[in-house]
Design a protein around this motif. Structure first.
Motif, PDB file in Angstrom:
ATOM      1  N   PHE A  36       1.548  -4.582   8.472  1.00 32.28           N
ATOM      2  CA  PHE A  36       2.547  -5.646   8.387  1.00 32.28           C
ATOM      3  C   PHE A  36       2.837  -5.984   6.933  1.00 32.28           C
ATOM      4  CE2 PHE A  36       3.967 -10.021   8.179  1.00 32.28           C
ATOM      5  CZ  PHE A  36       4.874 -10.122   9.223  1.00 32.28           C
ATOM      6  N   THR A  37       1.778  -6.161   6.133  1.00 30.36           N
ATOM      7  CA  THR A  37       1.948  -6.518   4.726  1.00 30.36           C
ATOM      8  C   THR A  37       2.673  -5.414   3.963  1.00 30.36           C
ATOM      9  OG1 THR A  37      -0.070  -7.852   4.774  1.00 30.36           O
ATOM     10  CG2 THR A  37       0.735  -7.177   2.611  1.00 30.36           C
ATOM     11  N   GLY A  38       2.295  -4.158   4.210  1.00 31.09           N
ATOM     12  CA  GLY A  38       2.920  -3.058   3.492  1.00 31.09           C
ATOM     13  C   GLY A  38       4.407  -2.942   3.758  1.00 31.09           C
ATOM     14  N   MET A  82      -1.343  -8.161  -3.153  1.00 28.09           N
ATOM     15  CA  MET A  82      -1.793  -7.462  -1.953  1.00 28.09           C
ATOM     16  C   MET A  82      -3.042  -8.117  -1.370  1.00 28.09           C
ATOM     17  SD  MET A  82      -4.214  -5.133  -0.696  1.00 28.09           S
ATOM     18  CE  MET A  82      -4.888  -4.346  -2.153  1.00 28.09           C
ATOM     19  N   LEU A  83      -4.009  -8.426  -2.223  1.00 33.08           N
ATOM     20  CA  LEU A  83      -5.254  -9.036  -1.750  1.00 33.08           C
ATOM     21  C   LEU A  83      -4.986 -10.413  -1.133  1.00 33.08           C
ATOM     22  CD1 LEU A  83      -7.614  -8.049  -4.696  1.00 33.08           C
ATOM     23  CD2 LEU A  83      -7.689  -7.177  -2.353  1.00 33.08           C
ATOM     24  N   GLY A 186       8.588  -4.727  -8.976  1.00 30.53           N
ATOM     25  CA  GLY A 186       7.448  -3.872  -9.275  1.00 30.53           C
ATOM     26  C   GLY A 186       6.195  -4.304  -8.542  1.00 30.53           C
ATOM     27  N   GLN A 187       5.927  -5.605  -8.537  1.00 31.69           N
ATOM     28  CA  GLN A 187       4.717  -6.069  -7.859  1.00 31.69           C
ATOM     29  C   GLN A 187       4.845  -5.945  -6.344  1.00 31.69           C
ATOM     30  OE1 GLN A 187       3.887 -10.190  -8.624  1.00 31.69           O
ATOM     31  NE2 GLN A 187       5.866 -10.907  -7.894  1.00 31.69           N
ATOM     32  N   PHE A 188       6.041  -6.154  -5.798  1.00 33.90           N
ATOM     33  CA  PHE A 188       6.256  -5.954  -4.366  1.00 33.90           C
ATOM     34  C   PHE A 188       5.991  -4.493  -3.994  1.00 33.90           C
ATOM     35  CE2 PHE A 188       9.693  -9.522  -4.195  1.00 33.90           C
ATOM     36  CZ  PHE A 188       8.697 -10.469  -4.345  1.00 33.90           C
ATOM     37  N   LEU A 189       6.467  -3.580  -4.849  1.00 34.64           N
ATOM     38  CA  LEU A 189       6.306  -2.155  -4.587  1.00 34.64           C
ATOM     39  C   LEU A 189       4.832  -1.749  -4.590  1.00 34.64           C
ATOM     40  CD1 LEU A 189       7.732   0.577  -4.179  1.00 34.64           C
ATOM     41  CD2 LEU A 189       7.763   0.828  -6.679  1.00 34.64           C
ATOM     42  N   ILE A 190       4.091  -2.209  -5.599  1.00 34.55           N
ATOM     43  CA  ILE A 190       2.665  -1.896  -5.684  1.00 34.55           C
ATOM     44  C   ILE A 190       1.922  -2.467  -4.482  1.00 34.55           C
ATOM     45  CG2 ILE A 190       0.551  -2.346  -6.987  1.00 34.55           C
ATOM     46  CD1 ILE A 190       2.304  -0.288  -8.294  1.00 34.55           C
ATOM     47  N   CYS A 191       2.214  -3.708  -4.147  1.00 35.79           N
ATOM     48  CA  CYS A 191       1.577  -4.365  -3.009  1.00 35.79           C
ATOM     49  C   CYS A 191       1.850  -3.590  -1.723  1.00 35.79           C
ATOM     50  CB  CYS A 191       2.092  -5.797  -2.886  1.00 35.79           C
ATOM     51  SG  CYS A 191       1.529  -6.673  -1.407  1.00 35.79           S
ATOM     52  N   GLY A 192       3.099  -3.215  -1.513  1.00 36.21           N
ATOM     53  CA  GLY A 192       3.464  -2.520  -0.285  1.00 36.21           C
ATOM     54  C   GLY A 192       2.842  -1.144  -0.169  1.00 36.21           C
ATOM     55  N   LEU A 197      -1.116   2.527   2.291  1.00 36.69           N
ATOM     56  CA  LEU A 197      -2.126   3.565   2.124  1.00 36.69           C
ATOM     57  C   LEU A 197      -3.437   3.145   2.787  1.00 36.69           C
ATOM     58  CD1 LEU A 197      -1.561   4.726  -1.576  1.00 36.69           C
ATOM     59  CD2 LEU A 197      -1.032   5.989   0.511  1.00 36.69           C
ATOM     60  N   ALA A 198      -3.814   1.888   2.578  1.00 38.41           N
ATOM     61  CA  ALA A 198      -5.037   1.379   3.207  1.00 38.41           C
ATOM     62  C   ALA A 198      -4.881   1.320   4.720  1.00 38.41           C
ATOM     63  CB  ALA A 198      -5.375  -0.006   2.652  1.00 38.41           C
TER      64      ALA A 198
END
Length: 299
Positions: A36-38, A82-83, A186-192, A197-198
């Motif tokens: 969901f978060t990704g 993300m965390l 950028g931060q949205f992309l990294i978080c997603g 991946l996780a």
């Protein structure tokens, strides 16, 4: 945009963020927290991308493209985001929307405390009593469901630490790069990306599950992440700091309201007292340093 229009825009942001807790709870019916978060944050990144691309072109014209250190800073923000988002999402699976809204807001008094511990920035005197008040409010709110906090409450409380760290450093990174939409995208992309991946390693992802959670994902990604964060940036350019602090704190109240109307959340006297205490402390810790007396004390 005048001050009144900006305040109305920030009120809309508070409504959006408060209602997003319901979407986050409903989204868990079809997918896991990481999935969901990704998807949510990648969708938000795609919406903000045109604005980010425009800022990138402007920076290129000025010869001020972000350096390797800037990319590292944005990546670190994405990890913190993300965390915070994932821990909150896990918590929502086993607590109420009302509790999640108020307990997430514990990041407000945590920001000056962490600034004191990490950056050695002296906090305003109001941090100490409001932090104790938030602890007491948390105990009352969690105690509304029993003697001990439910597991979901503990996950959401843990998420507030990462939200606080994100708030602490996002301004520094954005100020250095001078491109808020580029930083946001950028931060949205990294978080997603990290979340998905996780999720691929720990969750079962199916098209049927994504379709089942489709509407909550779209609401949380487009309305909450992309529109909510963008409107906050615009509104706070024209609103007074004290106005913005109080209005955005109403996110917790709207989370409780939508939880009551759409999810059937109910609180006993202890829970309502805890919510009230947390809300009062959140407002005080934000506006006390902005008052003439507070500014005099800081000097």
């Amino acid at each position: 945009m005048n001050r009144s229009q900006a305040n109305l825009l920030l009120l809309a942001v508070a409504v959006i963020w408060g209602s997003a807790f319901v979407a986050q709870a409903e989204g868990m019916l079809g997918v896991g927290p990481l999935t969901f978060t990704g998807i949510r944050f990648l969708l938000g990144a795609s919406i903000v991308l045109p604005l980010a691309w425009r800022e990138w072109r402007l920076l290129s014209v000025r010869g001020a493209r972000p350096q390797a250190g800037d990319v590292l800073g944005v990546s670190a923000l994405g990890v913190l985001l993300m965390l915070g988002a994932v821990l909150q999402q896990i918590g929502i699976t086993s607590t109420t929307v009302t509790n999640a809204g108020f307990l997430t807001a514990l990041y407000v008094p945590l920001v000056p405390l962490l600034a004191w511990l990490i950056l050695r920035t002296r906090p305003h005197w109001s941090v100490w009593p409001t932090s104790l008040g938030c602890l007491a409010g948390t105990w009352l709110l969690s105690g509304a469901q029993g003697i001990d906090p439910v597991v979901g409450d503990l996950w959401v409380i843990a998420s507030s630490v990462f939200w606080a760290l994100h708030v602490l450093f996002v301004g520094r990174v954005a100020e250095r790069i001078a491109a808020p939409f580029l930083v946001a995208c950028g931060q949205f992309l990294i978080c997603g990306v990290i979340s998905l991946l996780a999720a691929g390693l720990s969750e079962t992802i199916t098209l049927s599950g994504i379709r089942q959670a489709g509407l909550p994902i779209v609401y949380a990604g487009v309305i909450s992440v992309a529109i909510g964060f963008t409107a906050q940036v615009v509104g706070q350019r024209y609103s007074q700091p004290a106005d913005a602090a109080i209005i955005l704190s109403a996110e917790t109240v709207f989370a409780a309201l939508f939880g009551f109307l759409l999810m059937g959340d109910r609180l006993n006297a202890s829970g309502m007292a805890g919510c009230a205490l947390i809300l009062v402390c959140i407002v005080v810790v934000q506006i006390a340093p902005l008052t003439p007396a507070g500014q005099f004390v800081r000097r």
